[in-house]
Enzyme design. Structure first.
Site, PDB file in Angstrom:
ATOM      1  N   PHE A 134     -13.188  61.098  17.167  1.00  0.00           N
ATOM      2  CA  PHE A 134     -14.599  60.840  16.850  1.00  0.00           C
ATOM      3  C   PHE A 134     -14.691  60.231  15.469  1.00  0.00           C
ATOM      4  O   PHE A 134     -14.155  60.782  14.498  1.00  0.00           O
ATOM      5  CB  PHE A 134     -15.435  62.126  16.907  1.00  0.00           C
ATOM      6  CG  PHE A 134     -16.886  61.872  16.620  1.00  0.00           C
ATOM      7  CD1 PHE A 134     -17.700  61.266  17.565  1.00  0.00           C
ATOM      8  CD2 PHE A 134     -17.434  62.199  15.382  1.00  0.00           C
ATOM      9  CE1 PHE A 134     -19.047  61.001  17.296  1.00  0.00           C
ATOM     10  CE2 PHE A 134     -18.786  61.940  15.109  1.00  0.00           C
ATOM     11  CZ  PHE A 134     -19.585  61.340  16.066  1.00  0.00           C
ATOM     12  N   ASP A 219      -9.246  59.392   8.868  1.00  0.00           N
ATOM     13  CA  ASP A 219     -10.649  59.808   8.863  1.00  0.00           C
ATOM     14  C   ASP A 219     -10.670  61.303   8.534  1.00  0.00           C
ATOM     15  O   ASP A 219     -10.408  62.146   9.386  1.00  0.00           O
ATOM     16  CB  ASP A 219     -11.282  59.526  10.230  1.00  0.00           C
ATOM     17  CG  ASP A 219     -12.736  59.988  10.299  1.00  0.00           C
ATOM     18  OD1 ASP A 219     -13.154  60.790   9.435  1.00  0.00           O
ATOM     19  OD2 ASP A 219     -13.455  59.567  11.226  1.00  0.00           O
ATOM     20  N   LYS A 248     -18.918  64.546   5.207  1.00  0.00           N
ATOM     21  CA  LYS A 248     -19.395  65.910   5.421  1.00  0.00           C
ATOM     22  C   LYS A 248     -19.367  66.857   4.204  1.00  0.00           C
ATOM     23  O   LYS A 248     -20.374  67.059   3.562  1.00  0.00           O
ATOM     24  CB  LYS A 248     -18.640  66.529   6.596  1.00  0.00           C
ATOM     25  CG  LYS A 248     -19.036  65.888   7.932  1.00  0.00           C
ATOM     26  CD  LYS A 248     -18.620  66.729   9.109  1.00  0.00           C
ATOM     27  CE  LYS A 248     -19.263  66.269  10.406  1.00  0.00           C
ATOM     28  NZ  LYS A 248     -18.637  65.140  11.073  1.00  0.00           N
TER      29      LYS A 248
HETATM   30  C1  LIG Z   1     -18.867  63.864  11.541  1.00  0.00           C
HETATM   31  C2  LIG Z   1     -17.777  62.878  11.624  1.00  0.00           C
HETATM   32  C3  LIG Z   1     -18.028  61.504  11.536  1.00  0.00           C
HETATM   33  C4  LIG Z   1     -19.421  60.942  11.438  1.00  0.00           C
HETATM   34  O1  LIG Z   1     -20.115  61.369  10.318  1.00  0.00           O
HETATM   35  P1  LIG Z   1     -21.715  61.196  10.228  1.00  0.00           P
HETATM   36  O2  LIG Z   1     -22.035  61.615   8.826  1.00  0.00           O
HETATM   37  O3  LIG Z   1     -22.314  62.066  11.292  1.00  0.00           O
HETATM   38  O4  LIG Z   1     -22.004  59.767  10.481  1.00  0.00           O
HETATM   39  C5  LIG Z   1     -16.941  60.661  11.549  1.00  0.00           C
HETATM   40  N1  LIG Z   1     -15.688  61.122  11.656  1.00  0.00           N
HETATM   41  C6  LIG Z   1     -15.412  62.423  11.749  1.00  0.00           C
HETATM   42  C7  LIG Z   1     -13.996  62.879  11.826  1.00  0.00           C
HETATM   43  C8  LIG Z   1     -16.447  63.352  11.744  1.00  0.00           C
HETATM   44  O5  LIG Z   1     -16.177  64.657  11.868  1.00  0.00           O
END
Ligand SMILES: *Cc1c(COP(=O)(O)O)cnc(C)c1O
Length: 389
Positions: A134, A219, A248
Site C-alpha cells: 500500500f 516506503d 504518519k
Molecule cells: C498510510 C500509508 C500511505 C498513505 O499515507 P496517507 O497519508 O494516507 O496518504 C502510504 N504508504 C504506507 C506504507 C502507508 O502506511
C-alpha cells in the site's frame, strides 16, 4: 436532534462508511468519545499519534508556532523546516536531501516523480512494486499499490508497474532488469496486515537494485519514527534505500510527509520540477520537531517487548499468532473475524483495527505505559472469546 453518526452519513461521501466511534478528546493513550466513554487507544490514528494525544510538548510547540507564523508557502523559507530536514538527515546518518509534503501519498508522489525522471534519464521503462503493498490513494501512489480492489477501477495508469509477491527475493530478481527504473517496497507491509518480510529479503532487494541500477524506494510512511523501536525500520534491516518516504508518525497528528533522497537521488529534481503550497509548513514542522525530541526508543522497546510477550502468552483457539515489530503488531486470527474482534475490543474499552479479515492491527501511541499494555493483554482473551460467540 439526530446523532453525529446520522449527520455524518448525510454530508460525507460514502467512501469511509460511518466510523463506529466519535472521538471527542484524548490524553496520552486514553481517548474519550462524545458520550464521555473512555477507551485505551491501541491504534493511535493508524500509527500517527506517536506522542499520544495532547502531549504537552507537542501542544506547546504547535501553539507557539501557530501564534508566531503558521504559513510561508515555498516562496519563503522558515527555520522549522530547515531544522527538521537537518534532524532527519542527521538521524539517517547519510548524505541526503528532503522534500516536504502534507501526507504519505504525496511523499510517494514525489518519489514516483523522481523515479520517472530517473527512468527518462537512464532509458528505463517500468516500475516494480509488491503485491498487497500500500502506497496511497493518489493516482501515482495508487498505481504502485498492489491491491486490485482499490487500484484497478482507477486505471489505466501512466507507468507500467509490475507486481511481485512480497518477501520472495527470487521473484524480485527475475522482475528487476536493467530496464526497471525503481522498486517500491515497505520494510514491513502495514495495510496488508503488518507483515514483515523473511530475513534477508530487504538486503537482497538492495543487492538486486545495485546490480541492475534500479532505484530502491523504502516506503516507511507507517514504519518509521520509532514505531518499530528504531527511528527507521530499514536501519534494523541492514540496508539503505535510495529514496525514503515518511509521513504518519512524523507529525504526531499534524499533517506532514517527507520524501528523502540519498546521494544522487537527492538531486534528481531540478528547480521547478515539483512543489507544494502547504508542504513542510511551519506548524507541522514544529510538531515533527517535538515528536523527534520526545520519542524515547528505550521506552518503545521496553513496552513493545511487554506487549508482544503478553499477547504471545495468550492461549486461545482464535489467536493463531502474533507478528510485526516494535509497537506495531498484528494479532493473527484462526478465523476471518477481525471485525468482531475490533467490536468486542471497543465494547471492552480498547480501540484496535481490523486491518485484514484475519488480522487485528495493534499500534498504540509510543508513550503507552506498561500498565496500559498490561490492561490490554489482560483483557484480550475475553475479547477473543466475545468475538468467537
Ligand atoms: C498510510 C500509508 C500511505 C498513505 O499515507 P496517507 O497519508 O494516507 O496518504 C502510504 N504508504 C504506507 C506504507 C502507508 O502506511
Amino acid at each position: 436532534m439526530s446523532s453525529l453518526y446520522e449527520r455524518f452519513e448525510q454530508v460525507f461521501m460514502p467512501n469511509y462508511g460511518v466510523p463506529p466511534v466519535a472521538l471527542a478528546r484524548g490524553e496520552g493513550a486514553r481517548v474519550w468519545d462524545v458520550e464521555g466513554r473512555e477507551y485505551l487507544d491501541f491504534i493511535a490514528g493508524i500509527a500517527v499519534v506517536s506522542l499520544g494525544h495532547a502531549h504537552p510538548a507537542l501542544v506547546e510547540a504547535v501553539s507557539k508556532q501557530v501564534a508566531t507564523i503558521a504559513h510561508t508557502s515555498n516562496l519563503f523559507l522558515h527555520e522549522p523546516e530547515v531544522l527538521l530536514a537537518e534532524r532527519l538527515t542527521g538521524l539517517l546518518g547519510a548524505p541526503a536531501r528532503v522534500f516536504f509534503a502534507n501526507s504519505g501519498t504525496e511523499a510517494n508522489e514525489a518519489a514516483y516523480k523522481l523515479a520517472v525522471k530517473y527512468g527518462k534519464r537512464t532509458g528505463r521503462s517500468y516500475f516494480v512494486a509488491a503485491e498487497n503493498g500500500f502506497h496511497g490513494r493518489t493516482i501515482g501512489a495508487l498505481s504502485l499499490s498492489g491491491k486490485k480492489s482499490i487500484r484497478d477501477q482507477f486505471g489505466p495508469f501512466p507507468v507500467d508497474v509490475r507486481f511481485v509477491p512480497y518477501g520472495d527475493a527470487d521473484a524480485l530478481k527475475e522482475a528487476v532488469t536493467g530496464d526497471c527504473a525503481v522498486v517500491f517496497l515497505e520494510p514491513t507491509q502495514g495495510e496488508a496486515g503488518v507483515v514483515p518480510p523473511p530475513d534477508g529479503y530487504l538486503a537482497a532487494a538492495r543487492e538486486i537494485c545495485d546490480a541492475t541500477g534500479a532505484l530502491l524506494v523504502a516506503d516507511e510512511i507507517q514504519s518509521a519514527i520509532g514505531r518499530t523501536g528504531h527511528w527507521f525500520a530499514h536501519q534494523a534491516d541492514g540496508f539503505t534505500p535510495d529514496i525514503l518516504t515518511l509521513a504518519k508518525g512524523l507529525g504526531g497528528g499534524l499533517p506532514i510527509g517527507a520524501c528523502v533522497g540519498f546521494g544522487e537521488a537527492g538531486t534528481l529534481f531540478e528547480k521547478g520540477d515539483h512543489g507544494s503550497t502547504f508542504g513542510g509548513n511551519p506548524v507541522s514542522c514544529a510538531a515533527a520537531l517535538a515528536v523527534l525530541d520526545n520519542v524515547d526508543l528505550g521506552h518503545v522497546n521496553e513496552v513493545a517487548a511487554r506487549l508482544r510477550g503478553g499477547l504471545e502468552s495468550i492461549a486461545h483457539p482464535l489467536l493463531k499468532g502474533v507478528r510485526g515489530r516494535g509497537l506495531w503488531l498484528a494479532a493473527v486470527l484462526a478465523e476471518p473475524v477481525s471485525g468482531k474482534v475490533q467490536k468486542a475490543a471497543q465494547d471492552a474499552g480498547f480501540l484496535v483495527n481490523a486491518v485484514q479479515p484475519d488480522a487485528v492491527r495493534i499500534a498504540p501511541p509510543l508513550v503507552v505505559t506498561a500498565g496500559q499494555v498490561d490492561a490490554f493483554t489482560a483483557a484480550f482473551p475475553n475479547i477473543l472469546t466475545e468475538a468467537s460467540q
